[in-house]
Write an enzyme that holds these catalytic residues in place. Sequence first.
Site, PDB file in Angstrom:
ATOM      1  N   GLY A  46       0.830  -1.196   0.000  1.00  0.00           N
ATOM      2  CA  GLY A  46       0.000   0.000   0.000  1.00  0.00           C
ATOM      3  C   GLY A  46       0.863   1.244   0.000  1.00  0.00           C
ATOM      4  O   GLY A  46       2.008   1.230   0.477  1.00  0.00           O
ATOM      5  N   GLN A  51       3.044   9.978   0.974  1.00  0.00           N
ATOM      6  CA  GLN A  51       4.342   9.275   0.939  1.00  0.00           C
ATOM      7  C   GLN A  51       5.150   9.622  -0.302  1.00  0.00           C
ATOM      8  O   GLN A  51       6.350   9.350  -0.356  1.00  0.00           O
ATOM      9  CB  GLN A  51       4.134   7.756   0.999  1.00  0.00           C
ATOM     10  CG  GLN A  51       3.603   7.285   2.357  1.00  0.00           C
ATOM     11  CD  GLN A  51       3.469   5.784   2.385  1.00  0.00           C
ATOM     12  OE1 GLN A  51       2.462   5.242   1.954  1.00  0.00           O
ATOM     13  NE2 GLN A  51       4.491   5.103   2.864  1.00  0.00           N
ATOM     14  N   CYS A  88       6.296  -0.121   6.714  1.00  0.00           N
ATOM     15  CA  CYS A  88       5.867   1.041   5.937  1.00  0.00           C
ATOM     16  C   CYS A  88       6.984   1.396   4.967  1.00  0.00           C
ATOM     17  O   CYS A  88       8.158   1.415   5.357  1.00  0.00           O
ATOM     18  CB  CYS A  88       5.599   2.201   6.886  1.00  0.00           C
ATOM     19  SG  CYS A  88       5.120   3.726   6.065  1.00  0.00           S
ATOM     20  N   LEU A  89       6.637   1.703   3.737  1.00  0.00           N
ATOM     21  CA  LEU A  89       7.663   2.046   2.747  1.00  0.00           C
ATOM     22  C   LEU A  89       8.415   3.332   3.132  1.00  0.00           C
ATOM     23  O   LEU A  89       9.510   3.564   2.653  1.00  0.00           O
ATOM     24  CB  LEU A  89       7.032   2.197   1.356  1.00  0.00           C
ATOM     25  CG  LEU A  89       6.471   0.898   0.750  1.00  0.00           C
ATOM     26  CD1 LEU A  89       5.834   1.176  -0.601  1.00  0.00           C
ATOM     27  CD2 LEU A  89       7.551  -0.169   0.625  1.00  0.00           C
ATOM     28  N   HIS A 130      -3.856   1.244   7.770  1.00  0.00           N
ATOM     29  CA  HIS A 130      -2.517   1.865   7.745  1.00  0.00           C
ATOM     30  C   HIS A 130      -2.492   3.034   6.759  1.00  0.00           C
ATOM     31  O   HIS A 130      -1.998   4.120   7.071  1.00  0.00           O
ATOM     32  CB  HIS A 130      -1.487   0.792   7.364  1.00  0.00           C
ATOM     33  CG  HIS A 130      -0.080   1.288   7.215  1.00  0.00           C
ATOM     34  ND1 HIS A 130       0.933   0.920   8.069  1.00  0.00           N
ATOM     35  CD2 HIS A 130       0.486   2.124   6.299  1.00  0.00           C
ATOM     36  CE1 HIS A 130       2.049   1.520   7.692  1.00  0.00           C
ATOM     37  NE2 HIS A 130       1.819   2.244   6.613  1.00  0.00           N
ATOM     38  N   GLU A 131      -3.048   2.800   5.563  1.00  0.00           N
ATOM     39  CA  GLU A 131      -3.002   3.856   4.535  1.00  0.00           C
ATOM     40  C   GLU A 131      -3.920   5.022   4.892  1.00  0.00           C
ATOM     41  O   GLU A 131      -3.585   6.179   4.635  1.00  0.00           O
ATOM     42  CB  GLU A 131      -3.350   3.286   3.160  1.00  0.00           C
ATOM     43  CG  GLU A 131      -2.406   2.197   2.653  1.00  0.00           C
ATOM     44  CD  GLU A 131      -0.926   2.540   2.759  1.00  0.00           C
ATOM     45  OE1 GLU A 131      -0.566   3.726   2.638  1.00  0.00           O
ATOM     46  OE2 GLU A 131      -0.135   1.610   2.994  1.00  0.00           O
ATOM     47  N   HIS A 134      -2.209   7.378   7.102  1.00  0.00           N
ATOM     48  CA  HIS A 134      -1.284   8.282   6.404  1.00  0.00           C
ATOM     49  C   HIS A 134      -1.997   9.572   5.980  1.00  0.00           C
ATOM     50  O   HIS A 134      -1.395  10.645   5.979  1.00  0.00           O
ATOM     51  CB  HIS A 134      -0.721   7.617   5.138  1.00  0.00           C
ATOM     52  CG  HIS A 134       0.522   6.806   5.370  1.00  0.00           C
ATOM     53  ND1 HIS A 134       1.690   7.354   5.843  1.00  0.00           N
ATOM     54  CD2 HIS A 134       0.777   5.484   5.174  1.00  0.00           C
ATOM     55  CE1 HIS A 134       2.616   6.401   5.935  1.00  0.00           C
ATOM     56  NE2 HIS A 134       2.094   5.258   5.535  1.00  0.00           N
TER      57      HIS A 134
HETATM   58 ZN    ZN Z   1       2.980   3.447   5.460  1.00  0.00          ZN
END
Ligand code: ZN
Length: 159
Positions: A46, A51, A88-89, A130-131, A134
């Site tokens: 995701g 991000q 998380c990226l 999670h997204e 963000h």
């Molecule tokens: Zn993340």
Amino acid sequence: MALRQIRELGDEILLKPCRDVKEVTPRIRELIDDMFETLYDADGVGLAAPQVGILKKIVVIDIGDDPHVLINPVLLETSGEQRGNEGCLSVPGKYGVVTRPNYAKVLYYDEDMQQRELEGTELLARAILHELDHLEGKLYVDMAEDGLHNVEELEEENN
Ligand code: ZN
């Protein structure tokens, strides 16, 4: 399509709330395409627009079933509980243990600005939640119950 630079922990843009998308312009479509390309390139499940430095309510998710694009998502319902590892990226090489609902349902707009709903359990629910965090400037690192761990340690455990 193009890869976008993924903003990392410490970048203040990750802590800011996002604005609603009013119209899916060609630029927004390009952003969505780029987000998918960036997501797949980074081997993630995701990615949220902040991000890649864009404070708009857009999320792309693909846990290996179907690609999902959620525009202006709103959480409708959650239930149950799951406790598990989360990464998380924007926090490369790390993971943490996070407890979240096991089920989530969201209302969102698709790329044609049609209202839709998506529901999921387990990994999909975790990815959705999670997204969505963000988009409000929230990071999982503040929810990880025992701080952050290195992914290498996890890989050693699995071997
Ligand atoms: Zn993340």
